[in-house]
Design an enzyme around this catalytic site. Structure first.
Site, PDB file in Angstrom:
ATOM      1  N   LEU A  89       5.028   2.676   5.589  1.00  0.00           N
ATOM      2  CA  LEU A  89       4.847   1.216   6.061  1.00  0.00           C
ATOM      3  C   LEU A  89       3.358   0.765   5.874  1.00  0.00           C
ATOM      4  CD1 LEU A  89       6.317   1.576   9.924  1.00  0.00           C
ATOM      5  CD2 LEU A  89       7.406   0.431   7.899  1.00  0.00           C
ATOM      6  N   ASP A  90       3.175  -0.449   5.745  1.00  0.00           N
ATOM      7  CA  ASP A  90       1.796  -0.805   5.485  1.00  0.00           C
ATOM      8  C   ASP A  90       0.999  -0.570   6.639  1.00  0.00           C
ATOM      9  OD1 ASP A  90       2.663  -1.933   3.047  1.00  0.00           O
ATOM     10  OD2 ASP A  90       2.699  -3.848   3.569  1.00  0.00           O
ATOM     11  N   ARG A  91      -0.422  -0.860   6.506  1.00  0.00           N
ATOM     12  CA  ARG A  91      -1.362  -0.215   7.526  1.00  0.00           C
ATOM     13  C   ARG A  91      -1.101  -1.295   8.652  1.00  0.00           C
ATOM     14  NH1 ARG A  91      -7.070   0.693   7.630  1.00  0.00           N
ATOM     15  NH2 ARG A  91      -7.212   1.123   5.586  1.00  0.00           N
TER      16      ARG A  91
END
Length: 244
Positions: free
Chosen positions: A59-61
């Site tokens: 998942l993105d930051r």
């Protein structure tokens, strides 16, 4: 993140995999510039196994919610195949500015990299990879809409680019939002629920991540309450393998 906090974020644990509630603002793995990452604490999640679990996807930051880890090599191979075949169903919740006029629909827009200097920033590109997102309006108020999003493909930043391309960018999106990096609002994108058909002949393993604190106010304005649940996603014929 200390080991106690990480263990406290477990949504599911069995002999094959773990599902974590990833906090927003923390990268899942260390980038080229170094720095803290969620992966740094995985040794605390061995629970008696000789090796730490590893990421089955990412998942993105700035995205929070359900994150799947494989506990050993064979489990990771199985999870990798399930993600590649699109058999793992994911439902995201997002708060967007504006919002659709219809109650539900499908976004079918190919995506490609914006340019080599922008890393993984993406754009709608007729020559890009096929990309599809199913969406449903869960609530609307005050110029905002609460959407349930199901990625049928898994391109980088797919949900964010698709929503922005429709004229309803995600609240707090520093890349594709209306204010860009000048907006101090955190990204309102949450991997709400996941369903993993890990073993043939057995029900899918499901998990649901609680709404993060930074999204609760906007969601309440759109009609969400703490008692509101979400439908468990069901595995289907897609190829959702990327991250949001």
């Amino acid at each position: 993140m200390n080991p106690e906090d990480l263990i406290g974020r477990l949504l599911h644990r069995d002999g094959l995999m773990l599902i974590l509630d990833k906090p927003a603002g923390v990268p899942v793995h260390r980038g080229p510039k170094g720095g803290e990452s969620l992966e740094d604490g995985f040794d605390a999640l061995r629970f008696g196994l000789p090796r730490a679990p590893a990421l089955a996807h990412r998942l993105d930051r700035d995205t929070s919610g359900c994150l799947v880890l494989g506990r050993h090599r064979k489990a990771l191979e199985k999870l990798g195949l399930l993600f590649k075949q699109g058999r793992i169903a994911k439902t995201y919740w997002a708060v967007v500015e504006g919002g659709p006029a219809d109650p539900e629909g499908l976004i079918d827009l190919p995506l490609g990299r914006r340019d080599a200097s922008r890393g993984w920033w993406m754009k709608v590109d007729p020559l890009g990879m096929p990309s599809q997102t199913r969406w449903r309006v869960m609530g609307q108020a005050d110029g905002l809409a609460w959407l349930a999003l199901e990625p049928l493909t898994g391109r980088t930043h797919q949900l964010r680019v698709h929503c922005a391309a429709q004229g309803w960018p995600m609240l707090g999106d520093p890349i594709y939002g209306r204010l860009g990096r000048d907006d101090p609002t955190p990204l309102h994108l949450h991997a709400r629920a996941i369903a993993v058909p890990m073993q043939a002949g057995k029900p899918s393993v499901t998990a649901e991540a609680p709404v993060p604190a930074h999204m609760q106010e906007a969601l309440r304005r759109c009609g969400w309450s703490d008692a509101a649940g979400s439908p468990v996603p069901q595995p289907g014929p897609n190829d959702a393998v990327g991250g949001e």
